[in-house]
Structures are given as structure tokens and as C-alpha cells.
Design a protein around this motif. Sequence first.
Motif, mmCIF file in Angstrom:
data_model
loop_
_atom_site.group_PDB
_atom_site.id
_atom_site.type_symbol
_atom_site.label_atom_id
_atom_site.label_comp_id
_atom_site.label_asym_id
_atom_site.label_seq_id
_atom_site.Cartn_x
_atom_site.Cartn_y
_atom_site.Cartn_z
ATOM 1 N N ILE A 77 -5.905 3.166 14.845
ATOM 2 C CA ILE A 77 -6.361 3.333 13.467
ATOM 3 C C ILE A 77 -5.200 3.906 12.687
ATOM 4 N N MET A 79 -4.269 5.237 9.364
ATOM 5 C CA MET A 79 -4.772 5.655 8.060
ATOM 6 C C MET A 79 -3.688 5.600 7.004
ATOM 7 N N VAL A 128 5.832 7.766 15.848
ATOM 8 C CA VAL A 128 4.589 8.527 15.985
ATOM 9 C C VAL A 128 3.568 7.852 16.896
ATOM 10 N N LEU A 137 -8.400 8.784 18.300
ATOM 11 C CA LEU A 137 -8.753 9.768 17.276
ATOM 12 C C LEU A 137 -7.527 10.556 16.844
ATOM 13 N N ASP A 138 -6.663 10.857 17.792
ATOM 14 C CA ASP A 138 -5.456 11.585 17.431
ATOM 15 C C ASP A 138 -4.544 10.736 16.564
ATOM 16 N N LEU A 140 -5.513 8.535 14.513
ATOM 17 C CA LEU A 140 -6.134 8.572 13.200
ATOM 18 C C LEU A 140 -5.648 9.788 12.426
ATOM 19 N N LEU A 141 -5.730 10.939 13.061
ATOM 20 C CA LEU A 141 -5.332 12.162 12.370
ATOM 21 C C LEU A 141 -3.853 12.184 12.047
ATOM 22 N N ALA A 142 -3.032 11.773 12.998
ATOM 23 C CA ALA A 142 -1.591 11.793 12.755
ATOM 24 C C ALA A 142 -1.249 10.886 11.583
ATOM 25 N N VAL A 144 -3.170 10.113 9.162
ATOM 26 C CA VAL A 144 -3.611 10.780 7.931
ATOM 27 C C VAL A 144 -2.478 11.633 7.402
ATOM 28 N N GLY A 145 -1.826 12.353 8.314
ATOM 29 C CA GLY A 145 -0.685 13.164 7.911
ATOM 30 C C GLY A 145 0.430 12.319 7.321
ATOM 31 N N VAL A 146 0.689 11.189 7.964
ATOM 32 C CA VAL A 146 1.741 10.302 7.463
ATOM 33 C C VAL A 146 1.388 9.809 6.065
ATOM 34 N N LEU A 148 -0.398 11.272 3.814
ATOM 35 C CA LEU A 148 -0.177 12.350 2.849
ATOM 36 C C LEU A 148 1.297 12.446 2.478
ATOM 37 N N VAL A 149 2.148 12.394 3.511
ATOM 38 C CA VAL A 149 3.579 12.517 3.265
ATOM 39 C C VAL A 149 4.077 11.368 2.387
ATOM 40 N N ILE A 268 -10.287 2.872 2.808
ATOM 41 C CA ILE A 268 -11.650 2.867 3.344
ATOM 42 C C ILE A 268 -12.307 1.497 3.199
#
Lengths: 336, 255, 398
Positions: A77, A79, A128, A137-138, A140-142, A144-146, A148-149, A268
Motif C-alpha cells: 500500500i 500512500m 523504503v 501495515l508498516d 502503509l505508515l511509512a 504516509v510519512g513519505v 507528508l514529506v 482515498i
Amino acid sequence: MGSNSGLRPWFSIDVFVGDGRARARSSPTGCPLLDDDVKAETVDVFTTPFLTGTANGAILLMAALGLTLTFGQMGVINMAHGEFLMVGAYVAYLTQQVTGATGFSIVVALPMAFIFAGLLGLLLEITVIQWMYERPLDTLLATVGVALVLQQLAQDVFGAQGDPVVAPSWLGGRISVFGYEWPHRQLFTIVLALGALGALSAVLKYTGFGRRIRATVQNRQLAETLGVSTRNVDRITFFLGSGLAGLGGVAVALISGTNPTLGTAYIIPAFLVVVVGGVGQLKGTLIAAWVVGVVTAFLTDWISGSMAQVLTFALVVIFLVMRPQGLFTSRTRSLA
Amino acid sequence: MTASFLGEDYLEIRNLTVDFDGFKAIDGVDITLQQGRLHFLIGPNGAGKTTLVDALTGLVSGTGAATFRNHDILAMKSHKIVRLGIGRTFQTASVFEKLSVLQNLDIAAGVHRKARQSIFARSKVPERVEKALDTIGLEALAHQPAGILAHGQKQWLEIGMLLVQDAQLMFLDETVAGMSGNEREETGELLKRIVPDRTIVVIEHDMDFMRRYADFVTVMHTGKVLAEGTVAEVQADQRVQEVYLGTTTEEATHG
Amino acid sequence: MTAKESSDQPDAEHRHGAQGAAGARSTSSLAQRLSTYGPLIGIAVLAFLLLVWAPNSLSTFRLGNLGRYCALALASMGIGLAWGRGGMLVLGQGVFFGLGAYAMAMHMKLEVAGPGGVPDFMMLYGDGTMPSWWEPFRSGPFTLFAIVAVPLVVSFLLGYAILKRRVKGSYFAILTQAMAVAFATLLIATIKQTGGFNGLNTFSTFFGHNLYNPEVQTNIYRLAAGLVIVFLVILWQLYRSRYGELLVATRDAEERIRFLGYDPANIKLAAFMMAAVMASIGGAMFVPIVGIVSPSSVDASASILLVAGVALGGRASLFGPALGAIAVGYGRSTLSESFPTQWTYFLGGLFIVVVLILPGGVASLWPMLRSRLSSVQRKPSTIDVDDGLEADEPAVLA
């Protein structure tokens, strides 16, 4: 956090619908059934949202194509996928800055966006994502951070306002369809999306690495034992998927310009389209994108834009609850 | 309609069929499993043994009828089937590696607990857990994480969990695969100890193990029941010899 | 019993079953007791810091900030339960946070408006008529009831629909995020009923107490901090209870749980619902402390921010989510004061780095340290909870 991120309507189609609406609403006698151009009226009520919705669906398709590839193939995933759309949009903008606002700039921007977004995706995969294949899931979260950056980067470099991308003259006109003056840009979007879909299908079906991608999707371990370098396949897939998003970004830029938060508006809906269509299923993604685009357009015509989005979301959730595997499934893969 | 000579907890399977898109993994199987018997289910690979158990435990959908305690278990979900008193093990031992042996057994005992009791922490070890621990012989390892157990011990723990659950009908899938000779013997003794009150079905490939411990054998082949009977009867059956044992009667009796 | 011969080093004490189990317990009972009840000491220390030290040492401004972090911590603790222990990555807790916050805000708005009055924004954006569903919130007790009951019902409906259909993992995460986005959009679209984009603000009293009175503010802070402590104790008990074990077992081996007679959907649903209530209570405390609630506290970014603290602190640990939330909140306040744009880079970087290098969060440093210091393998007297990673999976697959 970025000032507006998340507050933008998560799928803004107002720019599309605005074109045909004025005509539909002006009724001389005040009662549509009594008017002379009742015919035009009903055509507008149907044709406008239908065509506009199809164009929306085309953009969704381009955003979702790359996603269904990476999600379906690698279970990853990403994001930050929406941000690759944004990158494509900014490439279109920058190309115009360099070559001037001509039709030529779009022709150049398309492959440039594809390559640039693709390379960015490849970079993301190498730095990454490759460490986290067993942990969706991890990932996905990582990512998300990318995301944002990347958003913040775009905001710092280009400013929060967003920049316009001028459509070339051959895209500025309209074509008359059943009485509705359909902007060329929308038709172009559909052509582009179908072209991208066709090209992707062709690559998967007829080329060497297309075969290797399909092999890896169906049975990764078996593919490895047959000598397919699944690492390379992963990298190619990510490149392709992100590149497709870049293409989509050019189309979006033509419609509504660039914007650092462009990605958040599409991520989304793109995922929902992927899941509704069936993960990794190209024809499912096509149908899902089209249906969602058209349904949203119709809903927006009847109720306000925001409520239409909420309703679309509710319909998607209901569909997924009834059929979690999506429209099409491949029996050889187990999902989720 | 209960036939009392079969015992109370017997499983009646009638015309069970499992169809995977046209391929019949199980084709019209009729089996009656009696309580108190160590029932072996054997057959070549692909005969449908595990699929049969999957169908009976809610993992795969099948048509036909399978009645246990007056319930049609083909229509039930896995966790409800377990609550009815049916348990199974899997080919790869699936215990909770990070929990201790005791915790594994205690979790299995939860099937007897009311939901509201679960907000409390474990204060003492329930009697049935103690008993099961004793029966499977792992008291010394009670507080070790299940992950460090040897393969054979994990299988015993799984059986222990079934005991704690009060499974009256147990399906054991290739329990002794990968075990040493000693471990096999101990497993066999364990099964003989617990079978009087239960119905136990063992899916097996190990012919020696079968010969030593089976009370009744069902041979499957390509989704159908090929033969049934005692070990001697089955071994003497020509069809079984051709298809599975692949030996003549003389060689079979010489092991 | 012959099986015993295959186990290692049969101890003289462990000859007989029942005695063996009890014997093993008594030899390590002190260590066991410490590891079971130790966290309570930690909670007591935290209680002292939050409820005694902070109000006496921090300025009203800083105390207010800490109160805000506590409200967010409540939501994050719920995420720790649902995600860390239950394996459900919930990216949309903003929905439940918002339900509680808006409920509280509605009540406070009605307090301002006075008996029979209508909130100011309705006269501003609409025609001054109040929707009938606002009316019950005039009552304080009903509002408190709604803060707990509404998220329970909503999470039950949503959770039941999604979990019973066995939607899990990333699908589940995306759906929850879409929920948050949809709810935020709904709020924005209903400006006449909910204040829309601007949300609800300008309150004056909190259940009759004057919000501008510093003593009232301090007490509201104490309430928020107190709730954090109370829920820490509740979670402590829950985590060591049988349900807690079951939840972790479901997280790690869902299909296996089925064969123990449980429906994993029910187990996860319970955790999901509890997390929803905790987020809602957090939201409800957020409003009197911060003075505003708007769709930006509900949307995708807000929901993700709640997860950040949990990831940083250590999602499966008891203290991790709460302390992580406070740290992230604090970081955000201080960093965005001095470096507004850098905050986003920092947040993004946090996600990437924590997930890549320290998936178990800061809390996972402690066991790592402990296992390095001691060479003896710990006997698990309580569940050896990590975050579902394989015991010897290296943090970075280098």
C-alpha cells in the motif's frame, strides 16, 4: 501539517460539472416539463453528468491503475501514490515554463511526467519499501510519512497556492455531443486513460517483463525458482505504477492546475476504486473507476458536491461489505 | 434417531461432496465414526483426506449431510463446530509460540468460560488444564514458551488443547509425521489413553503406526472411500493393495 | 508417564503435575509479581507527575497544552489497544474523537445560548432555527451519555459490518481512513447544523463553571489527566486478563483462534468498540481545554497524527501510546512555533524512521536492552508481548 491538507473535498469534480450546469438550470417557464427545450433539458440532466462523470472516471482510472498494479502485485500500500500524481502535475507545469504554453508542452510533459514519477517511485521502492514486504501495515505508515514529506516539499518549492497549467489551443475547444458542449479536455482525459490502460494491458500480455510481472503476481515463489528475479520485477512494477500516476497528474493539471495537496484529494478514492474493482484486476479497475465517476457526477447534480462525496463513500462501503473481494477476483491469489 | 450402540458422540457422514469448480475433491463419501475407536483415515496424496476434515470443520464448503449430536455440521461455522465438541489439529503444528504451554492450554479452556470471566486475569490453573497437562506429559515445560518445544511436543500440546476443550470428536492430521520412533510410540500410547471416551480420527501415512494402533481404517482414493475395516481386512483388500500399498499380500504382512 | 523423558532436565520438583506447576510458580513468583504489578508503580508515578507536580509547576498556558496532549493520549491509548494488541490499524479514529468532541461542543454551545436559546452560528449561517437533534444536548447527563453511547453504537455497526466480512489488514486501514475523510466532509457540508468548516467555538461555561477562570481550567486539566490515569489502569487490567491474551492471540493467529471456539470478529469488535469510546472521551475533553472543534480535528490528517504517537511510543506497550501521544503533541507545539514547515518533515520522517528501524516504538528499546544485559532466557510469566514481529526478525533487513 500542511494548511489545507485533508480539508479539501476528497474528490473535487466541481470543475467539471460547472461547464454544463448553467444551461440545465435556466428554464424559461420555470417548469421544465412545459418548456420547448425540454428535450435539451433532459439531455443535459443525463448527458452532462454522464460525460463529465466518465471524464472523472478516467482520471480516477489513471490514479488507480498504478495502484492496482503495486497493490495487486506486491501487496504494497503506497500512500504516497497520490503524491506521484502531484509530481506529474508539476512536471506539466514546469514543462510549460520551459517550452511556453503551447500544445507541444503537453506532448513533452506526458513522457517526462511518466519517467520522472516512475523514477521517484523506484527511488521510494529502493530506499523504503523493499525492507518491508512482509509488513503491509508498516509500509502503509511509512508511505504516509513519505507523502507528508513530498507534500511539504512541493509546498516549499512551489508555494501553497498551486500553479495553473494552460491547456493548449487544440484542447481548449468543445465538441457537441447530444447537445452538450463537451470540453475537449475531458475527452482528452478519457483518451489518455484508455490509452494508458491499453498500453499497460499490452505490456502485461505481450512483453517479457509483462509476463514476469504476471508470474510474480500469481506465484512469487514459483517464479523465483524459475529464475525470475522478483526483486527486479518489483522495481519495474513500482516504476510502471508510479509512472502511470505521473501521467494522470498531467491530465489533472490540465483540468484544475497544480497544487501541493492534489495527492490527498485522490489517494482515498483511488484506493476505493482499486478495492471495488478487485485488487490487481485491470478490467475491474476500469469498471469501478467509471461507475464511481459517473455515480458521483449524478449525485453531485442532484445534491450538493460534498454530500455527493459522502454518499458515494457510503455506497462504496456498502458494496465492499457485501462483496469484500471486489468486482473481479483471481482465484489463484488470496487477498488481504 | 440415535443408534445407541454407536455411543452418544458419533459422526454420521452421508454423501459428502466437495466440489472445487468442477473438480470433485470429495465424491459422495459415506462414513460412520463410532465413539471410543481410534479410526485411521489413510490414502495416497490427493485422496482428499485433509479436504474431508476441512469440510467437516467449516474450512471448506461441502454438500451432503454430516450429523453430530443432532447438528448438521456442514452448515456451521468453524468456531461453532468447535463449541459443539469437535476439534482438529493441523499438519503444521499451530500452537501459540509466544505463549507458554500453560497459557496455550488455558486459552483452550476458554471455551468453557463465560465471556464476562475473561476480563479477569488468570488466578489459578483450572483443573482440566492440570489434567490435560498431566495426560500429555508436559508438566516440566509448563512455563516454557511453546515455541521452544520439539515438533513432537508441539503436537502433544495441540492434543492437550483439544482435551481441554473437551473435544469428543478429534481429527488429527498427520500427527506423527516427522517424529522419532520413541515419540511415535508415546503418541500412540497417548492416543490409546484418551480414546475410550472419544472418537478420534487420525489421518496418517505411516503404515506401521496404523498397524499398531488403529481400531478401524478407512481408505480413501480420489475422493471416494475405497475400503473400510480392521487393519487386517484392509490390508487383505486387493483394491487397496493395488492402489495404495502397491505390494502383494505377502510383502505387506512382512512389513 | 513416558512422555516426560523427552522433555529437558526433569526437575525433582516437577515430578507430579499439579505440584509441578505450583512449584514452578513459586520459584519465580517475586520476579513474576514485579513484572505483573510493576506497571502499577509506573502508573502511580505518572499520576503523581500529571496530577500533583504539573498543576503546581507549569504555567496555565503549558498546563493547557498538557491537557490537550492528555486528551489526544486517550485516543491514542485506544489505538494502542486496537492496533498494538488487536492488530487492527485504525486510521480513522478522528471519527470517534469528533463524535465525542462535537457532542461536548454542542452542549457547551447550548450552555452559552442559554435556556431555549439557539447557538450563534445558526443565526449567522442559517435562519436561526435549530435542528431538533441538537435539543437533547442541552442536558448535561444526556451529553455524557451520548459521548459514550454514540461511538459505541457507531463502532458496533461499522465494526460488525467490516469485521464479520473478514476485512482485515490494509483494506481495513484504508476503509477507516475513508470513514474519517467522509465524516469530515459531512461536517464541512453541514455548516448550518454543525458550523461547517469553522466548527464550533466560543464557549463560556463548562457544565456551569466559567471557562475563563484559571482554577476551572486547572480542574478540567485534572479531569483529563485523571482520565488518562484511570484508563491506564483499565488497560493494565485488560492486557493481563484472559481477554487480553485472547486479543493478542487473535492478532497473531486469527484462524487458529477459530479452532478454539472463538469468533475472532467478536474479539476484535470488542477492542474496536473500546478504542472508539476512548477516542470519544478524548475528544470530549479536548473541547473545553482547546476551545474549538472543527473538521480538521476529525479528518485524515488528524487521525494519522493520533497514530503517530502510538507508533513512536510503542503500539503494543501499556505506556507507549500515551507517552508517545504526549511527546508528539509536545513536539508539534514546540516545533511548529519555531519551525512551522519543518514540523511536517519531522512528522513524515518520524513515520518512516520509526517504522523502518524501530517498529515496536521506543518501548521496544527496553526489552532489547534487557535481553542484551542478561544472557538467561526469560521465562514468560506474562505474555511476551511484542508487536507481532517474529522473535528474531531484525529491525532492518540489512
